[in-house]
Design an enzyme around this catalytic site. Structure first.
Site, mmCIF file in Angstrom:
data_model
loop_
_atom_site.group_PDB
_atom_site.id
_atom_site.type_symbol
_atom_site.label_atom_id
_atom_site.label_comp_id
_atom_site.label_asym_id
_atom_site.label_seq_id
_atom_site.Cartn_x
_atom_site.Cartn_y
_atom_site.Cartn_z
ATOM 1 N N HIS A 23 0.852 -1.192 0.000
ATOM 2 C CA HIS A 23 0.000 0.000 0.000
ATOM 3 C C HIS A 23 0.891 1.246 0.000
ATOM 4 O O HIS A 23 0.850 2.047 0.934
ATOM 5 C CB HIS A 23 -0.945 0.031 1.205
ATOM 6 C CG HIS A 23 -1.986 -1.059 1.183
ATOM 7 N ND1 HIS A 23 -2.626 -1.512 2.321
ATOM 8 C CD2 HIS A 23 -2.501 -1.785 0.157
ATOM 9 C CE1 HIS A 23 -3.476 -2.464 1.991
ATOM 10 N NE2 HIS A 23 -3.433 -2.642 0.683
ATOM 11 N N HIS A 79 -11.741 -10.098 -5.204
ATOM 12 C CA HIS A 79 -11.413 -8.724 -4.783
ATOM 13 C C HIS A 79 -10.552 -8.100 -5.886
ATOM 14 O O HIS A 79 -9.625 -8.741 -6.385
ATOM 15 C CB HIS A 79 -10.664 -8.813 -3.454
ATOM 16 C CG HIS A 79 -10.109 -7.528 -2.929
ATOM 17 N ND1 HIS A 79 -10.677 -6.297 -3.146
ATOM 18 C CD2 HIS A 79 -9.008 -7.296 -2.142
ATOM 19 C CE1 HIS A 79 -9.961 -5.383 -2.539
ATOM 20 N NE2 HIS A 79 -8.946 -5.948 -1.929
ATOM 21 N N ASP A 83 -3.170 -6.418 -6.117
ATOM 22 C CA ASP A 83 -2.374 -7.573 -5.682
ATOM 23 C C ASP A 83 -3.123 -8.894 -5.875
ATOM 24 O O ASP A 83 -2.533 -9.957 -5.699
ATOM 25 C CB ASP A 83 -1.915 -7.421 -4.224
ATOM 26 C CG ASP A 83 -3.045 -7.091 -3.276
ATOM 27 O OD1 ASP A 83 -3.970 -6.369 -3.685
ATOM 28 O OD2 ASP A 83 -3.008 -7.551 -2.125
ATOM 29 N N HIS A 147 -11.926 -5.891 2.603
ATOM 30 C CA HIS A 147 -11.781 -4.533 3.101
ATOM 31 C C HIS A 147 -12.084 -3.473 2.031
ATOM 32 O O HIS A 147 -11.825 -2.275 2.249
ATOM 33 C CB HIS A 147 -10.361 -4.315 3.661
ATOM 34 C CG HIS A 147 -9.269 -4.372 2.599
ATOM 35 N ND1 HIS A 147 -8.405 -3.331 2.408
ATOM 36 C CD2 HIS A 147 -8.943 -5.286 1.683
ATOM 37 C CE1 HIS A 147 -7.555 -3.630 1.442
ATOM 38 N NE2 HIS A 147 -7.859 -4.805 0.989
ATOM 39 N N ASP A 166 -8.615 -11.616 1.349
ATOM 40 C CA ASP A 166 -7.751 -10.974 2.347
ATOM 41 C C ASP A 166 -8.057 -11.415 3.781
ATOM 42 O O ASP A 166 -7.162 -11.418 4.635
ATOM 43 C CB ASP A 166 -7.899 -9.443 2.253
ATOM 44 C CG ASP A 166 -7.046 -8.846 1.147
ATOM 45 O OD1 ASP A 166 -5.952 -9.374 0.890
ATOM 46 O OD2 ASP A 166 -7.483 -7.854 0.533
ATOM 47 N N TYR A 194 -1.593 -7.725 10.652
ATOM 48 C CA TYR A 194 -2.513 -7.543 9.520
ATOM 49 C C TYR A 194 -3.879 -7.068 10.023
ATOM 50 O O TYR A 194 -4.466 -6.121 9.499
ATOM 51 C CB TYR A 194 -2.638 -8.881 8.793
ATOM 52 C CG TYR A 194 -3.288 -8.818 7.440
ATOM 53 C CD1 TYR A 194 -2.538 -8.550 6.300
ATOM 54 C CD2 TYR A 194 -4.644 -9.043 7.286
ATOM 55 C CE1 TYR A 194 -3.132 -8.502 5.053
ATOM 56 C CE2 TYR A 194 -5.240 -9.005 6.040
ATOM 57 C CZ TYR A 194 -4.478 -8.738 4.929
ATOM 58 O OH TYR A 194 -5.066 -8.691 3.700
ATOM 59 N N HIS A 227 -3.269 -14.123 0.943
ATOM 60 C CA HIS A 227 -1.887 -13.799 1.349
ATOM 61 C C HIS A 227 -1.496 -14.763 2.464
ATOM 62 O O HIS A 227 -2.256 -14.945 3.424
ATOM 63 C CB HIS A 227 -1.779 -12.389 1.944
ATOM 64 C CG HIS A 227 -2.039 -11.273 0.985
ATOM 65 N ND1 HIS A 227 -1.249 -11.024 -0.112
ATOM 66 C CD2 HIS A 227 -2.978 -10.297 0.990
ATOM 67 C CE1 HIS A 227 -1.699 -9.956 -0.742
ATOM 68 N NE2 HIS A 227 -2.758 -9.504 -0.114
#
Ligand code: FMN
Length: 475
Positions: A23, A79, A83, A147, A166, A194, A227
């Protein structure tokens, strides 16, 4: 190289050992990361998510070694962030007619990033099912604002795998893929980091969404995140952990952070910490100079703390800029049910400490008395700092946080007790947690301050997430 996840599911993602900034530079990824993409080969061939755009070419080349791309029946995009969906342009250049399944909001964000409105999008909603042959189905679960507005999860029947994107993930790179194969301390450190840095603002939503998913009463063998690890050993452990973290999590811990030009405020921080420790040795106390330390670690420590002390000397009438930046972070993360206090050294008129106090209050902390010292603290001033620390330790222990004495949190609690029928009630956006407060503020979308929720027009869109009135509940 692909990794077998189940008989018919293979990991086809990308490990990223060297990434250190995520980010932009907002999130330091000290342990690297991974972009998990999964290939399902049942009656139909399905790709779940892609990888970061910088690995697009490698990803498509490797995938083509794994499967004839022309035989991919469906692409699922949980999403649209770069990434996860970043390799779509490269992939779709090879198979432009392959249908993409995603939420309606994702069409907007995928198109916004890739500029291919002609791609064959299929919109899915919570509970929709897609047959993938051999008696198996994919079930979609929208998770807006976990998110991004477009986020969703995909559940595969049979093998009982939840592709959670995520959620439940962590920025962690290891040659091992499964949670039981990696160092558990490293893993949980990254999970907490995280959650604290990315998911804290959405905690209420996390609880509601997990309960909604549990209500489906689906068996669960694995959680395949986008991730970090795949949770195959006791996968619900991370779900239980999320529920704990989402419930205004705190430990018996106090975090201090400050900035200083000539160490005067540092001397205060050290003495305050000594006072806290002498009054209550069971409290974990952590001190950070914000200009020298990893910001994400400080925020994670605050996430774990019952209270935070913020220090800055006065510079040109205001606080030091890195402290101001951290206060902005705290406001964005919307911590709940935590105490706070300001301290700092000044030369003549001061100003920093009062500004910090105000900003802490605005950020929703229950703010205690502050402490100021002129110039370099002498022995008497240092003793005053120690006494301040002892008082903090006593007060913050004497008044359990859930009792919420006077302050911002108690005001919110009082509002929550107001019946929904009250025309003056505040309304909470259950998606992004933006709060409509009729009594205060500037006009919003031409709605005058003081307008009761019942009089707000149905065309009203939440300024936080752009969703409509139906996502609001009384606060
Ligand atoms: C560039 C600079 C600007 C300052 N501006 C102010 C000010 O506006 N008001 C004030 O009361 N003190 C001001 N001071 C004095 C410092 O706040 C004071 O020296 C303080 O003790 C420094 O604490 P520190 O070592 O923690 O930074 C300033 C000092 C410097 C070096």
């Amino acid at each position: 190289m692909s990794i077998q996840v189940t008989n018919t599911v293979h990991w086809v993602g990308q490990k990223d050992w060297e990434i250190r900034d995520f980010h932009g530079t907002e999130y330091k990824t000290h342990r690297g990361s991974s972009y998990n993409s999964y290939l399902i080969r049942e009656g139909k061939n399905v790709l779940i998510d892609t990888v970061d755009h910088k690995f697009s070419r490698d990803f498509v080349a490797n995938l083509a070694l794994e499967i004839d791309l022309e035989t991919l029946d469906y692409i699922i995009i949980n999403h649209a962030e770069e990434d996860h969906a970043g390799a779509l342009t490269e992939l779709m250049a090879r198979i432009p007619n392959t249908p993409i399944y995603c939420t309606s909001q994702a069409i907007d964000s995928i198109t916004g990033h890739h500029h291919h409105p002609e791609w064959r999008f299929h919109t899915v909603k919570t509970g929709d099912r897609l047959d993938i042959g051999n008696g198996r189905q994919l079930i979609f679960i929208e998770t807006p604002m976990l998110h991004w507005p477009d986020s969703m999860m995909t559940y595969m029947t049979g093998d009982a795998v939840l592709f959670s994107n995520d959620a439940f993930g962590q920025h962690y790179c290891d040659e091992h893929l499964f949670n039981d194969e990696v160092d558990q301390a490293e893993l949980y450190e990254q999970c907490a980091r995280y959650y604290a840095n990315i998911l804290t603002p959405f905690s209420r939503l996390v609880t509601a969404k997990i309960n909604e998913i549990l209500a489906f009463d689906l068996p669960l063998q694995m959680i395949a995140t986008s991730h970090g690890v795949v949770w195959r050993d006791n996968p619900t452990q991370i779900v239980a952990q999320y529920l704990t973290w989402a419930a205004d999590y705190q430990e018996d811990r106090i975090t201090l952070f400050y900035d200083t030009m000539s160490s005067n405020t540092r001397l205060m921080a050290d003495a305050i910490a000594q006072g806290i420790h002498s009054a209550d040795p069971s409290v974990a106390v952590k001190i950070y100079n914000v200009s020298r330390h990893d910001k994400n670690e400080i925020l994670t420590q605050i996430f774990r703390s019952k209270g935070v002390l913020v220090g800055s000397s006065t510079m040109n009438n205001v606080m030091m800029p890195k402290v101001a930046g951290m206060l902005e972070e705290l406001a964005g993360l919307r911590f709940r049910n935590k105490k706070a206090s300001a301290f700092g050294s000044f030369g003549w008129t001061g100003g920093a400490v009062d500004r910090i106090q105000t900003r802490l209050m605005d950020a929703g902390f229950d703010v205690a008395l502050s402490l100021k010292t002129q110039w370099r603290p002498d022995n008497a001033a240092l003793e005053a700092c120690r006494e301040h620390g002892r008082k903090i330790a006593r007060d913050w222990a004497l008044h359990p946080l859930d009792e919420a004495p006077a302050g911002v949190n108690s005001e919110l609690d009082a509002r929550a007790a107001t019946p929904a029928a009250d025309a003056g009630v505040s309304m909470l956006c259950t998606v992004c947690q933006w709060v409509y407060e009729p009594a205060i503020g500037e006009p919003i979308q031409d709605i005058a301050p003081g307008t009761a929720w019942s009089d707000v027009p149905d065309t009203f869109l939440c300024p936080g997430c752009a969703l409509g009135k139906d996502v609001f509940d009384p606060l």
